[in-house]
Write an enzyme that holds these catalytic residues in place. Sequence first.
Site, PDB file in Angstrom:
ATOM      1  N   ASP A 185       0.744  -1.138   0.197  1.00  0.00           N
ATOM      2  CA  ASP A 185       0.152  -0.078   0.018  1.00  0.00           C
ATOM      3  C   ASP A 185       0.795   1.165   0.139  1.00  0.00           C
ATOM      4  O   ASP A 185       2.034   1.268   0.312  1.00  0.00           O
ATOM      5  CB  ASP A 185      -0.911   0.214   1.188  1.00  0.00           C
ATOM      6  CG  ASP A 185      -0.360  -0.498   2.521  1.00  0.00           C
ATOM      7  OD1 ASP A 185       0.921  -0.498   2.611  1.00  0.00           O
ATOM      8  OD2 ASP A 185      -1.213  -0.713   3.441  1.00  0.00           O
ATOM      9  N   ASN A 219      -7.710  -2.197  13.833  1.00  0.00           N
ATOM     10  CA  ASN A 219      -9.162  -2.496  13.424  1.00  0.00           C
ATOM     11  C   ASN A 219      -9.385  -3.691  12.620  1.00  0.00           C
ATOM     12  O   ASN A 219     -10.173  -3.960  12.088  1.00  0.00           O
ATOM     13  CB  ASN A 219      -9.636  -1.084  12.922  1.00  0.00           C
ATOM     14  CG  ASN A 219      -8.874  -0.964  11.679  1.00  0.00           C
ATOM     15  OD1 ASN A 219      -8.130  -1.621  11.183  1.00  0.00           O
ATOM     16  ND2 ASN A 219      -9.484   0.045  10.850  1.00  0.00           N
ATOM     17  N   HIS A 272      -7.064  -4.176   9.970  1.00  0.00           N
ATOM     18  CA  HIS A 272      -7.132  -3.925   8.500  1.00  0.00           C
ATOM     19  C   HIS A 272      -5.880  -4.617   8.282  1.00  0.00           C
ATOM     20  O   HIS A 272      -4.920  -4.944   8.909  1.00  0.00           O
ATOM     21  CB  HIS A 272      -7.181  -2.461   8.057  1.00  0.00           C
ATOM     22  CG  HIS A 272      -6.097  -1.748   8.439  1.00  0.00           C
ATOM     23  ND1 HIS A 272      -6.004  -0.197   8.669  1.00  0.00           N
ATOM     24  CD2 HIS A 272      -4.671  -2.046   8.709  1.00  0.00           C
ATOM     25  CE1 HIS A 272      -4.858  -0.092   9.082  1.00  0.00           C
ATOM     26  NE2 HIS A 272      -3.853  -0.684   9.078  1.00  0.00           N
ATOM     27  N   GLU A 283      -9.673  -1.860   4.996  1.00  0.00           N
ATOM     28  CA  GLU A 283     -10.492  -1.370   6.300  1.00  0.00           C
ATOM     29  C   GLU A 283     -11.530  -2.280   6.196  1.00  0.00           C
ATOM     30  O   GLU A 283     -11.821  -2.872   5.342  1.00  0.00           O
ATOM     31  CB  GLU A 283     -10.809   0.271   5.997  1.00  0.00           C
ATOM     32  CG  GLU A 283      -9.710   1.136   5.750  1.00  0.00           C
ATOM     33  CD  GLU A 283      -8.668   1.414   7.225  1.00  0.00           C
ATOM     34  OE1 GLU A 283      -8.887   0.624   8.160  1.00  0.00           O
ATOM     35  OE2 GLU A 283      -8.517   2.322   7.558  1.00  0.00           O
TER      36      GLU A 283
HETATM   37  C1  GLP Z   1      -0.572   0.256   8.350  1.00  0.00           C
HETATM   38  C2  GLP Z   1      -0.172  -0.332   7.186  1.00  0.00           C
HETATM   39  C3  GLP Z   1      -0.377  -1.866   7.387  1.00  0.00           C
HETATM   40  C4  GLP Z   1       0.385  -2.305   8.848  1.00  0.00           C
HETATM   41  C5  GLP Z   1      -0.422  -1.512   9.652  1.00  0.00           C
HETATM   42  C6  GLP Z   1       0.188  -1.891  11.099  1.00  0.00           C
HETATM   43  O1  GLP Z   1      -1.820   0.788   8.629  1.00  0.00           O
HETATM   44  N1  GLP Z   1      -1.145   0.035   6.101  1.00  0.00           N
HETATM   45  O2  GLP Z   1      -0.021  -2.451   6.437  1.00  0.00           O
HETATM   46  O3  GLP Z   1       0.099  -3.516   8.875  1.00  0.00           O
HETATM   47  O4  GLP Z   1      -0.096  -0.215   9.704  1.00  0.00           O
HETATM   48  O5  GLP Z   1       1.199  -1.224  11.336  1.00  0.00           O
HETATM   49  P1  GLP Z   1       2.275  -1.328  12.995  1.00  0.00           P
HETATM   50  O6  GLP Z   1       3.015  -2.493  12.526  1.00  0.00           O
HETATM   51  O7  GLP Z   1       3.022  -0.004  12.885  1.00  0.00           O
HETATM   52  O8  GLP Z   1       1.439  -1.538  13.890  1.00  0.00           O
END
Ligand code: GLP
Length: 249
Positions: free
Chosen positions: A66, A135, A137, A142
């Site tokens: 992403d 949440n 995702h 989402e």
């Molecule tokens: C972002 C990314 C996700 C990732 C998530 C978790 O929102 N789009 O791909 O899995 O963060 O992030 P973290 O590892 O910082 O908790």
Amino acid sequence: MYKIFDTVDDVSHYTAQRLIAKITAKPTAILGLATGSTMKPVYAKLLEHMQQTPLNVSQLTTFNLDEYMGLAPQHPQSYNYFMYEHLFNQLNIPAQQIHLPDGLTSDIEAVCSAYSNAIQALGGLDLQLLGIGTNGHIGFNEPNTCFSSRTHVVELSEQTRIDNGRFFTEQSEMPTHAITMGILDILEANEIILVATGHNKTDIMAQLFDSEIDEALPASALKKHKNLTIVLDREAAALLPEQALKNAI
Ligand code: GLP
């Protein structure tokens, strides 16, 4: 399959070893990569290992999950910047084999369909690495994203804007939209590794464990997958039932 480790260091070591095993077995592998704080120690372990035991990564192809809409690759909070800073600058993967969605495009439809098509044209992802949002995702899919989705633009949820807004100087700088690989793109990977660590992932991991396959919880789509490993530290696994912990290796 669950793998539960005592520390983030162990989680990252295990995950890096899985990446190394894949790259060693298939130097031309197509890897789906993720960003986020969970991935930083994973990539650090991978690079650390490669200093001891060189690995040929020159034939790899990568597709990131992403990217934020409206952020240039040079923006320190863009996922492009993250990937170069934490991984690609230290690896000799040719630039044309590295793919991230273009968050600056004005032709969203063309960019999205080209992204999913490029993955398929190369025969699909050999391994997809995933983090998880609080949440549920995956990528930026989402809650209530269709499980048959391909690469698309999403409006980020309130929760995600709060969670990720902390990385921006001002909360108002946090983008409202992102481009993400779709759930179907992710599910078509041959192998999936989802990594979650720390106490802010405890609740979502318990919810995911209990959940039916339900579009309200995007990560529950992974329960359909034949080759999924969920890698957790003790904190993220703290609310999993005894039985899950016993079966975890
Ligand atoms: C972002 C990314 C996700 C990732 C998530 C978790 O929102 N789009 O791909 O899995 O963060 O992030 P973290 O590892 O910082 O908790």
